[in-house]
Scaffold this active site. Structure first.
Site, PDB file in Angstrom:
ATOM      1  N   PRO A  70     -72.911 -15.854-127.609  1.00  0.00           N
ATOM      2  CA  PRO A  70     -71.921 -16.375-126.659  1.00  0.00           C
ATOM      3  C   PRO A  70     -72.153 -15.854-125.262  1.00  0.00           C
ATOM      4  CG  PRO A  70     -70.851 -15.844-128.703  1.00  0.00           C
ATOM      5  CD  PRO A  70     -72.275 -15.360-128.843  1.00  0.00           C
ATOM      6  N   CYS A  71     -72.049 -16.761-124.301  1.00  0.00           N
ATOM      7  CA  CYS A  71     -72.542 -16.455-122.958  1.00  0.00           C
ATOM      8  C   CYS A  71     -71.480 -16.531-121.874  1.00  0.00           C
ATOM      9  CB  CYS A  71     -73.666 -17.436-122.604  1.00  0.00           C
ATOM     10  SG  CYS A  71     -73.125 -19.169-122.575  1.00  0.00           S
ATOM     11  N   GLN A  72     -70.211 -16.771-122.238  1.00  0.00           N
ATOM     12  CA  GLN A  72     -69.223 -16.966-121.175  1.00  0.00           C
ATOM     13  C   GLN A  72     -69.150 -15.778-120.222  1.00  0.00           C
ATOM     14  OE1 GLN A  72     -68.714 -17.568-124.378  1.00  0.00           O
ATOM     15  NE2 GLN A  72     -67.629 -19.486-124.695  1.00  0.00           N
ATOM     16  N   PHE A  74     -71.570 -13.922-119.303  1.00  0.00           N
ATOM     17  CA  PHE A  74     -72.769 -13.836-118.480  1.00  0.00           C
ATOM     18  C   PHE A  74     -72.913 -14.995-117.503  1.00  0.00           C
ATOM     19  CE2 PHE A  74     -74.533 -11.673-122.441  1.00  0.00           C
ATOM     20  CZ  PHE A  74     -74.376 -10.404-121.926  1.00  0.00           C
ATOM     21  N   SER A  75     -72.252 -16.108-117.758  1.00  0.00           N
ATOM     22  CA  SER A  75     -72.534 -17.342-117.037  1.00  0.00           C
ATOM     23  C   SER A  75     -72.217 -17.256-115.553  1.00  0.00           C
ATOM     24  CB  SER A  75     -71.730 -18.497-117.651  1.00  0.00           C
ATOM     25  OG  SER A  75     -71.888 -19.679-116.901  1.00  0.00           O
TER      26      SER A  75
END
Length: 308
Positions: A70-72, A74-75
């Protein structure tokens, strides 16, 4: 290779590996709709469970662990992202399983914003963590449009090769570019990619081919941009959780939003790949996915070790 997949979602990364000839033997995700989608299209080997509660003995031995964690946090789309975002810790669960199973290889996918987070310190931290487990690790940003996906989508692929394994991973060479020059094909445009799909407002039998009636706006922000049918689509996003809204791109006609099926096509899912859940959930699953064609291009680079 025998593949264990974490944070599998609807299965875009897994589908690419399957297309390349690999066998997914175990997968995991927490989002129940995505797990149902996965089961319908890829098989019952997926477990719907919080990764924090997975005992390492539940995970079978494998040749490679893959996961688009999951990248939220980092985005670059998340203006409040920071090194302490709890979602940034989920990669440590990926590490936990890699460290315990010690596969020959691993692949971890994330947004390109991870390169700049905390002025590059997060990237250094992740690379050092992976290397500390006994792996040679490299990271590169790939653009999905360079591999036949009708979308400008930049993602980081971390590739780990265990120190005792004599294999040098080479990232896939682009097959497409913006102009079709230098012997490459021209990027696939969103207009061409969607041209064979029927009008969703007329009778059809295409799965998931309905769209949000949320009105169009043209202000330059994500989800409110004019779409050029002659170019690849902008990045498909999935901001929000299962209780919140997602950002749905305009159809290249710029008269309505894309249908779920059209958005899936922009992500390079085949037309017969059926998504489970309500429309908002389906949009979210699609936006979170790794484009199968991009995953396939990366997975093919392991051809030399198939069967090991």
């Amino acid at each position: 290779m025998k593949v264990v997949s974490l944070f599998s979602g609807a299965g875009g990364l897994d589908l690419g590996f399957k297309m390349a000839g690999h066998e997914i033997i175990w997968a995991n995700d927490l989002y129940s709709d995505a797990v149902e989608t996965y089961k319908v299209n890829l098989g019952n080997h997926i477990v719907c469970k919080d990764i924090f509660s997975i005992d390492i003995n539940e995970v079978p031995d494998c040749n490679i662990v893959i996961g688009g964690f999951p990248c939220q946090g980092f985005s670059v789309a998340n203006t409040k992202r920071n090194i302490n975002d709890e979602r940034n810790q989920l990669y440590k669960e990926l590490m936990r399983i890699i460290n315990a199973k010690q596969p020959k290889y691993f692949l971890a996918e994330n947004v390109k914003g991870i390169f700049s987070l905390a002025k590059g310190e997060v990237l250094k931290m992740i690379l050092a963590d992976f290397e500390s487990m006994g792996y040679k690790v490299q990271a590169r940003v790939l653009n999905a449009a360079d591999y036949g996906v009708p979308q400008l989508r930049h993602r980081v692929f971390f590739i780990g090769v265990r120190n005792d394994v004599n294999f040098s991973f080479e990232y896939p060479t682009p097959m497409y570019n913006a102009t079709g020059s230098d012997g490459l094909r021209k990027w696939v445009s969103v207009g061409d990619a969607l041209s064979d799909l029927p009008d969703p407002d007329k009778p059809h039998t295409v799965p998931n081919h309905d769209y949000s009636k949320y009105k169009l706006r043209f202000n330059g922000y994500i989800g409110h941009r004019t779409i050029d049918p002659l170019k690849p689509a902008p990045t498909v996003t999935a901001r929000g959780d299962d209780k919140g809204g997602v950002v749905v791109l305009h159809h290249p006609s710029n008269q309505r939003r894309m249908s779920c099926r059209e958005l899936a096509t922009v992500q390079s899912f085949p037309t017969d790949f059926a998504f489970m859940g309500n429309r908002s959930s389906v949009y979210r699953q699609i936006g979170n996915a790794v484009p199968p064609l991009l995953a396939y291009a990366v997975a093919k680079q392991f051809d030399a070790v198939i069967g090991e």
